[in-house]
Design an enzyme around this catalytic site. Structure first.
Site, PDB file in Angstrom:
ATOM      1  N   HIS A   1       0.839  -1.198   0.000  1.00 27.05           N
ATOM      2  CA  HIS A   1       0.000   0.000   0.000  1.00 27.05           C
ATOM      3  C   HIS A   1       0.881   1.258   0.000  1.00 27.05           C
ATOM      4  O   HIS A   1       0.459   2.325  -0.425  1.00 27.05           O
ATOM      5  CB  HIS A   1      -0.904   0.026   1.235  1.00 27.05           C
ATOM      6  CG  HIS A   1      -1.972  -1.025   1.207  1.00 27.05           C
ATOM      7  ND1 HIS A   1      -1.762  -2.300   1.650  1.00 27.05           N
ATOM      8  CD2 HIS A   1      -3.258  -0.987   0.774  1.00 27.05           C
ATOM      9  CE1 HIS A   1      -2.872  -3.010   1.493  1.00 27.05           C
ATOM     10  NE2 HIS A   1      -3.795  -2.232   0.957  1.00 27.05           N
TER      11      HIS A   1
ATOM     12  N   ASP B   1      -4.324  -6.016  -8.190  1.00 29.67           N
ATOM     13  CA  ASP B   1      -4.639  -5.329  -6.948  1.00 29.67           C
ATOM     14  C   ASP B   1      -4.882  -3.863  -7.322  1.00 29.67           C
ATOM     15  O   ASP B   1      -4.627  -3.443  -8.465  1.00 29.67           O
ATOM     16  CB  ASP B   1      -3.477  -5.481  -5.965  1.00 29.67           C
ATOM     17  CG  ASP B   1      -3.920  -5.314  -4.502  1.00 29.67           C
ATOM     18  OD1 ASP B   1      -5.041  -4.844  -4.263  1.00 29.67           O
ATOM     19  OD2 ASP B   1      -3.131  -5.662  -3.608  1.00 29.67           O
TER      20      ASP B   1
END
Length: 477
Positions: free
Chosen positions: A192, A262
Site C-alpha cells: 500500500h 490489486d
C-alpha cells in the site's frame, strides 16, 4: 464491441464518497465493467450502522448503469469483505473473525460453511464479487501486511482452506478472487506504501507461496488477483501486477480465468507509473481486469490510445474483455440466489472462534481464573465486549487476575493472561504466564475466550504459524 467498449469492460473503478449518480454516469459513458464499493461509499443509518436498503439501492443503480449499453451479462459489483480487519461492511451484517481463525480451527468443512455464510449476506445487497479469500502463506512476524488475513503458514493448509472458503462463496452466488499472486505473505514491505521485493527463487515460490493458487486453479477458481510485489526471479523492479513473466507464470499453473490486478492506486504502483501508464502496462503484461486505477477516465483514454497507436495489440484487449464478459455471463447464468438476511451468520461466526481459540501456554483444563478478572488493553470497544462476554460466562470484572488484550498491531503485554485479538505474533514478547491467541474481536470471539477462562469450554485451536519459541501446531491436545 467497439474499442471504447472493450476498454471499459476491463476497468473496475472505485468512486469518492456518496457521488453515486456521477459514478453511474461514468460507468455508462466509459462502458465500465462495474464498480467496487469501498468504506466511504457505504451508506449508514442514524446510528452509524450499515444502511442495508440504502446499500442495495446504490448497488442496483450501479448495476443498472453497467447494463445501460445493452450488455447481456451483469456488471461487476464488488467489495473487499474478508472478515477481521478487512471488512468494508459492518453491522447489522455478521462480523467475522480474522481468516487465520480457519487455520487455527483446522477444519475444511467449517471454512467452506463460513465462506458461504459470509457471502450469502452480500447477495441481497447486490454484490456479486468479493475480493476474498486471501490465500497468501504468511511467514509470521516478518510479514507486516497480511498477518491474520492469511489462514496459515502451512502451504497445504492455506490451499485446502482457501479452496473450501471459495467454494462456499460460489455456493452462495458470489464470485471469489484468491489473492495476492505471487504471494504477499512472505515479503517485509507493505505494498500500500511502496514496492516490496520477493527475493525467493521460482522453485521456492512454487513449493510455498504458489501452492494455494495452484490448488484454487485446479478447483476452478474464476479469478486470481495479482499483487504489487517485485520478483527479481521473474522480472526485476517491476510489480507482479504489471509484469508479463508473472502472468505467464500464473497461466503456467493452468489458470484460464480472469487475472485481476490489486488496486492500481496503491503506493507501490501509483508512485512509479502515473496517469494511465499502469493500466496499459498491466493489460499488455496479461491482466484482464484493472482494479481501481487512480483516474479511470485517464486509464480508459490511455487504453484506447494504446490500441490506436499499436502499442497495445488489439488481440490482447479482446482476450481480456472476453474473459471478463465470459466470467460474468457464466455467473449470470449459474449463480443461485442463495442470499441470507443480515446478521444470520452470528452463530456460525461464534462457532469459528470457539473452534480456533488457542492456548499457547497455561493450563489446558479447568478454570483459568477464580470467578473474577480485571481487563486492560485492546482497542476501542474491546474491553466493553470482553466485560459483556465475561458476564455471560458468569465471571465478574474488577478484581482477580489481569487479562491484557492485544489489538491489531499491538505489542506484547504483561499481566497474568495475555490475549492476542489479531495476529498472534505479539505473544512472543509477552511475559504473561498464560498466553492465548483469539484471532478475532467479535462478540462470538470474546464469548469463546470467556468460556475458556471460566473453564466452561476447551481451547481446541492450534497455532497456524510459529510465534517465537512456540512452533506452528502449538495448542491444547
Amino acid at each position: 464491441m467497439t474499442t471504447e467498449e472493450k476498454a471499459g469492460q476491463v476497468l473496475l473503478p472505485s468512486f469518492k464518497g456518496k457521488e453515486v449518480e456521477a459514478h453511474a454516469a461514468a460507468i455508462e459513458r466509459l462502458h465500465l465493467a462495474g464498480s467496487i464499493i469501498m468504506g466511504d461509499n457505504v451508506p449508514l443509518d442514524p446510528q452509524g450502522r450499515l444502511d442495508v436498503s440504502g446499500m442495495a439501492a446504490v448497488n442496483q443503480r450501479l448495476a443498472q448503469a453497467a447494463a445501460a449499453g445493452g450488455r447481456p451479462w451483469p456488471g461487476i459489483i464488488a467489495v473487499d469483505q474478508e472478515g477481521g480487519q478487512v471488512a468494508r461492511l459492518g453491522a447489522p451484517l455478521t462480523e467475522w473473525p480474522t481468516p487465520m481463525s480457519y487455520g487455527a480451527a483446522g477444519s475444511v468443512p467449517l471454512a467452506k460453511e463460513a465462506g458461504q455464510g459470509l457471502a450469502a449476506e452480500l447477495v441481497p445487497l447486490g454484490f456479486n464479487v468479493d475480493f476474498a479469500p486471501d490465500t497468501d502463506v504468511t511467514v509470521g512476524p516478518k510479514d507486516p501486511t497480511i498477518g491474520a488475513r492469511s489462514m496459515s503458514s502451512d502451504p497445504g493448509a492455506a490451499a485446502s482452506l482457501g479452496v473450501a472458503f471459495s467454494q462456499g462463496m460460489l455456493a452462495a452466488g458470489v464470485l471469489p478472487a484468491v489473492k495476492h499472486f505471487p504471494g504477499h505473505g512472505s515479503v517485509a514491505v507493505d505494498s500500500h506504501v511502496s514496492l516490496p521485493v520477493q527475493p525467493a527463487a521460482v522453485a521456492d515460490l512454487g513449493g510455498r507461496d504458489w501452492k494455494p493458487f495452484g490448488a484454487a486453479i485446479a478447483a476452478g477458481s474464476p479469478m486470481v488477483m495479482t499483487g504489487h510485489i517485485a520478483v527479481p526471479a521473474l522480472q526485476p523492479g517491476v510489480p507482479a501486477s504489471l509484469s508479463g513473466p508473472t502472468y505467464a507464470a500464473l497461466r503456467g499453473l493452468g489458470f484460464n480465468g480472469v487475472a485481476v490486478t490489486d488496486a492500481l492506486n496503491m503506493g507501490a504502483v501509483a508512485k512509479q507509473y502515473p496517469g494511465g501508464t499502469a493500466a496499459v502496462m498491466a493489460l499488455a503484461a496479461g491482466a484482464d481486469l484493472l482494479l481501481m486505477p487512480a483516474d479511470v477516465g485517464q486509464a480508459h483514454a490511455a487504453i484506447v490510445q494504446a490500441v490506436a497507436s499499436g502499442a497495445l495489440p488489439p488481440e490482447r484487449l479482446d482476450e481480456a474483455a472476453r474473459r471478463v464478459a465470459t466470467m460474468m455471463a457464466w455467473h449470470g447464468r449459474t449463480a443461485a440466489a442463495n442470499g441470507a438476511p443480515a446478521g444470520s451468520g452470528g452463530a456460525l461466526s461464534a462457532r469459528v472462534s470457539a473452534s480456533a481459540v488457542t492456548v499457547l501456554s497455561g493450563p489446558c483444563s479447568g478454570p483459568l481464573v477464580p470467578g473474577a478478572v480485571r481487563v486492560a488493553g485492546g482497542g476501542p470497544g474491546d474491553r466493553a465486549r470482553f466485560e459483556a462476554a465475561a458476564a455471560r460466562a458468569g465471571l465478574s470484572v474488577g478484581s482477580g487476575p489481569l487479562v491484557s488484550l492485544i489489538g491489531y498491531g499491538g505489542r506484547g503485554a504483561d499481566g497474568d493472561i495475555a490475549v492476542a485479538l489479531d495476529a498472534p505474533w505479539p505473544l512472543q514478547d509477552s511475559p504473561a504466564p498464560v498466553k492465548i491467541a483469539l484471532y478475532g474481536r467479535t462478540d462470538g470471539a470474546f464469548d469463546a475466550l470467556a468460556a475458556v477462562l471460566a473453564g466452561k469450554a476447551p481451547a481446541p485451536g492450534k497455532l497456524p504459524a510459529a510465534v517465537g519459541s512456540f512452533p506452528a501446531g502449538t495448542g491444547c491436545p
